[in-house]
Design a protein around this motif. Structure first.
Motif, PDB file in Angstrom:
ATOM      1  N   VAL A   1       0.840  -1.190   0.168  1.00  0.00           N
ATOM      2  CA  VAL A   1      -0.021   0.074   0.140  1.00  0.00           C
ATOM      3  C   VAL A   1       0.930   1.178  -0.053  1.00  0.00           C
ATOM      4  CG1 VAL A   1      -1.507   1.351   1.370  1.00  0.00           C
ATOM      5  CG2 VAL A   1      -2.246  -1.240   1.125  1.00  0.00           C
ATOM      6  N   PHE A   2       1.984   1.224   0.597  1.00  0.00           N
ATOM      7  CA  PHE A   2       3.036   2.367   0.712  1.00  0.00           C
ATOM      8  C   PHE A   2       3.187   2.795  -0.722  1.00  0.00           C
ATOM      9  CE2 PHE A   2       7.499   3.743   0.336  1.00  0.00           C
ATOM     10  CZ  PHE A   2       7.293   4.719   1.322  1.00  0.00           C
ATOM     11  N   GLY A   3       3.657   2.000  -1.577  1.00  0.00           N
ATOM     12  CA  GLY A   3       4.066   2.174  -3.261  1.00  0.00           C
ATOM     13  C   GLY A   3       2.907   3.075  -3.758  1.00  0.00           C
ATOM     14  N   ASN A   4       1.686   2.332  -3.566  1.00  0.00           N
ATOM     15  CA  ASN A   4       0.750   3.071  -4.223  1.00  0.00           C
ATOM     16  C   ASN A   4       0.254   4.501  -3.889  1.00  0.00           C
ATOM     17  OD1 ASN A   4      -2.176   3.610  -5.343  1.00  0.00           O
ATOM     18  ND2 ASN A   4      -2.322   1.217  -5.693  1.00  0.00           N
TER      19      ASN A   4
ATOM     20  N   GLY B   1      -0.098  -2.609 -12.297  1.00  0.00           N
ATOM     21  CA  GLY B   1      -0.032  -2.464 -10.922  1.00  0.00           C
ATOM     22  C   GLY B   1       1.480  -2.508 -10.383  1.00  0.00           C
ATOM     23  N   ASP B   2       2.219  -3.540 -10.821  1.00  0.00           N
ATOM     24  CA  ASP B   2       3.460  -3.594 -10.333  1.00  0.00           C
ATOM     25  C   ASP B   2       4.401  -2.187 -10.857  1.00  0.00           C
ATOM     26  OD1 ASP B   2       3.288  -6.133  -9.178  1.00  0.00           O
ATOM     27  OD2 ASP B   2       3.488  -7.015 -10.960  1.00  0.00           O
TER      28      ASP B   2
ATOM     29  N   ALA C   1       6.972   3.628  -4.585  1.00  0.00           N
ATOM     30  CA  ALA C   1       7.883   3.144  -3.785  1.00  0.00           C
ATOM     31  C   ALA C   1       9.332   3.613  -3.960  1.00  0.00           C
ATOM     32  CB  ALA C   1       8.102   1.574  -3.485  1.00  0.00           C
ATOM     33  N   SER C   2       9.809   3.345  -5.207  1.00  0.00           N
ATOM     34  CA  SER C   2      11.342   3.730  -5.518  1.00  0.00           C
ATOM     35  C   SER C   2      11.783   5.129  -5.567  1.00  0.00           C
ATOM     36  CB  SER C   2      11.502   2.886  -6.547  1.00  0.00           C
ATOM     37  OG  SER C   2      11.199   3.205  -7.569  1.00  0.00           O
TER      38      SER C   2
ATOM     39  N   ASN D   1      10.049  -6.136  -3.925  1.00  0.00           N
ATOM     40  CA  ASN D   1       9.003  -7.110  -4.300  1.00  0.00           C
ATOM     41  C   ASN D   1       8.358  -6.743  -5.674  1.00  0.00           C
ATOM     42  OD1 ASN D   1       8.641  -9.208  -1.985  1.00  0.00           O
ATOM     43  ND2 ASN D   1       8.898  -7.418  -1.147  1.00  0.00           N
ATOM     44  N   SER D   2       8.018  -5.313  -5.986  1.00  0.00           N
ATOM     45  CA  SER D   2       7.326  -5.138  -7.129  1.00  0.00           C
ATOM     46  C   SER D   2       8.357  -5.213  -8.255  1.00  0.00           C
ATOM     47  CB  SER D   2       6.849  -3.522  -6.774  1.00  0.00           C
ATOM     48  OG  SER D   2       7.719  -2.634  -6.638  1.00  0.00           O
ATOM     49  N   GLY D   3       9.490  -4.893  -8.025  1.00  0.00           N
ATOM     50  CA  GLY D   3      10.543  -5.007  -8.995  1.00  0.00           C
ATOM     51  C   GLY D   3      10.573  -6.354  -9.449  1.00  0.00           C
TER      52      GLY D   3
END
Length: 449
Positions: free
Chosen positions: A165-168, A350-351, A358-359, A406-408
């Motif tokens: 949720v942080f990245g979004n 989404g990713d 996040a990055s 994780n998303s990477g």
């Protein structure tokens, strides 16, 4: 926004929203406060970084800002392609629509400065409010007709889902990238800190309204994007086609305008680095940085500078014969690059948004502005504020690294395993909408729910 609550549930998603709202509002406010006390030729985030921390500060913020200002528009291109594919089925595929969007965006992106596009920015704001309002009405109206008093399913909680949720949210709150551009063109820059507090608080209320309304209706089965909840039959209903079209068109308007607004800082930086524009407006050696600063008082024998001299003319470089053509060509090349990347990563929307948020966004709009503020005002900040600011930086860094990794992985090395309709739910609710009483009635009788 409802997708965040679908992932993390009411408690954790609300904690995440409050934390991210507080940190982002504070960090954006920090940028504005620094600009009020720094020399008048400090007009970009890169200038702020160099004024506060020298060459390291400049390149740290410039690299992350360039990533944010190009990657978020790429996310918009992917979203726009998906919207148009859904809006006009059996016409073109998403790749064609993404390319078409790149062409349509050119007139807005070729407006020289943000101030000249203020009216368009207001239209984009109205567009997203209208799109979300229509989508929420269609969702609540249609689901309430078929749920028969059923309780929406709750998410299958895990640390990974909560942390993502942080990245979004970082992506949603990334307002810091445009603050220098707005403040240097504002008629009264001293009002900007208050403007930031008010507007970002209102944005948070909008986020909360959209989130709670959506998840209270559908629970963990809400799609990652609210608009896709009202399109098709995934949730077991057919919404009014006219309402769906209106919602999608309003969001398309928002995407078109927001793309240009967020790209403006990237255009400015690229024009400075590649074409040599705007360089005369900032020379660090002529006005050395000072850090332990307080707002200077106006002496009785001095008159304040007129407002028009508070900042250099943002469009001065474009008025030189031949310069605007060079800038337009460079902007077109940047847009082409964004279109190519969007086409390549369109299947991992989404990713992509989680990774960008996040990055890059977390560093550019949260971590670095707070660090710059602490260094600039270290002599005047109270200890409680210092402790909270450092804690915010540490937590943000931890979450940024975790979500980026994780998303990477999903973005650069995707897992081709079986997909499910509702991945945030428990196994029993992953493949069938919860309002299908025929499907769930034997299980409800068996398990007593």
């Amino acid at each position: 926004m409802p997708g965040n609550y679908a992932r993390a549930g009411y408690a954790w998603a609300s904690i995440a929203l409050v934390f991210m709202a507080a940190v982002n509002i504070y960090a954006t406010w920090c940028i504005s406060k620094i600009m009020l006390v720094c020399p008048k030729n400090v007009i970009t985030l890169g200038d702020i970084g160099e004024w506060c921390m020298g060459g390291f500060g400049r390149w740290a913020i410039v690299i992350t800002q360039m990533l944010v200002c190009t990657m978020i528009p790429i996310v918009f291109l992917v979203l726009g392609g998906s919207l148009l594919t859904t809006l006009f089925p059996e016409t073109y595929n998403a790749t064609t629509w993404i390319i078409f969007m790149g062409v349509v965006l050119l007139p807005v992106c070729l407006i020289p400065t943000l101030k000249e596009g203020a009216g368009a920015a207001a239209a984009g704001c109205i567009g997203t409010l209208a799109a979300d309002g229509i989508a929420l009405y269609l969702l609540v109206d249609n689901v309430n007709k078929v749920n028969d008093g059923l309780s929406p399913p709750t998410p299958d909680l895990s640390f990974k889902q909560v942390a993502t949720v942080f990245g979004n949210l970082a992506l949603a709150y990334g307002a810091g990238i445009v603050v220098p551009a707005i403040q240097r063109e504002h008629s009264d820059p001293s009002r900007m800190p208050r403007i930031i507090l008010v507007t970002m608080s209102v944005i948070t209320i909008c986020f909360l309204t959209v989130s709670v309304t959506g998840v209270a209706t559908v629970g963990c089965q809400i799609p990652g994007n609210l608009l896709f909840a009202i399109a098709g039959t995934k949730l077991g209903f057919n919404a009014s086609r006219g309402g769906v079209v209106l919602s999608f068109l309003f969001m398309q308007l928002h995407i078109t305008i927001a793309f240009a607004v967020i790209m403006f800082p990237a255009f400015y930086i690229a024009e400075r680095l590649i074409l040599g524009f705007h360089k005369e407006q900032f020379v660090i050696a002529q006005e050395p940085a000072y850090h332990d600063v307080e707002t200077p008082e106006i002496q009785d024998d001095k008159k304040p500078e007129p407002l028009e001299e508070a900042h250099p003319d943002a469009g001065a470089s474009y008025k030189i014969p031949g310069n605007y053509k060079k800038a337009a060509a460079l902007r077109i090349v940047i847009i082409i690059i964004c279109v190519v990347i969007a086409v390549a990563w369109q299947d991992h929307f989404g990713d992509l948004q989680d990774f960008v948020g996040a990055s890059s966004t977390a560093l550019c709009c949260m971590v670095l502005p707070i660090i710059f503020y602490l260094k600039t005002f270290r002599a005047t900040i109270g200890m409680p504020e210092k402790i909270l600011a450092i804690l915010a930086v540490l937590v943000s860094l931890f979450l940024a690294i975790y979500v980026s990794v994780n998303s990477g992985k999903n973005l650069f090395s995707p897992d081709d395993g079986p997909s499910v309709k509702f991945p945030f739910c428990k196994p029993a609710y992953q493949d069938m909408v919860y309002t299908n009483t025929t499907h769930y009635s034997p299980k409800r009788a068996l398990y007593g729910y």
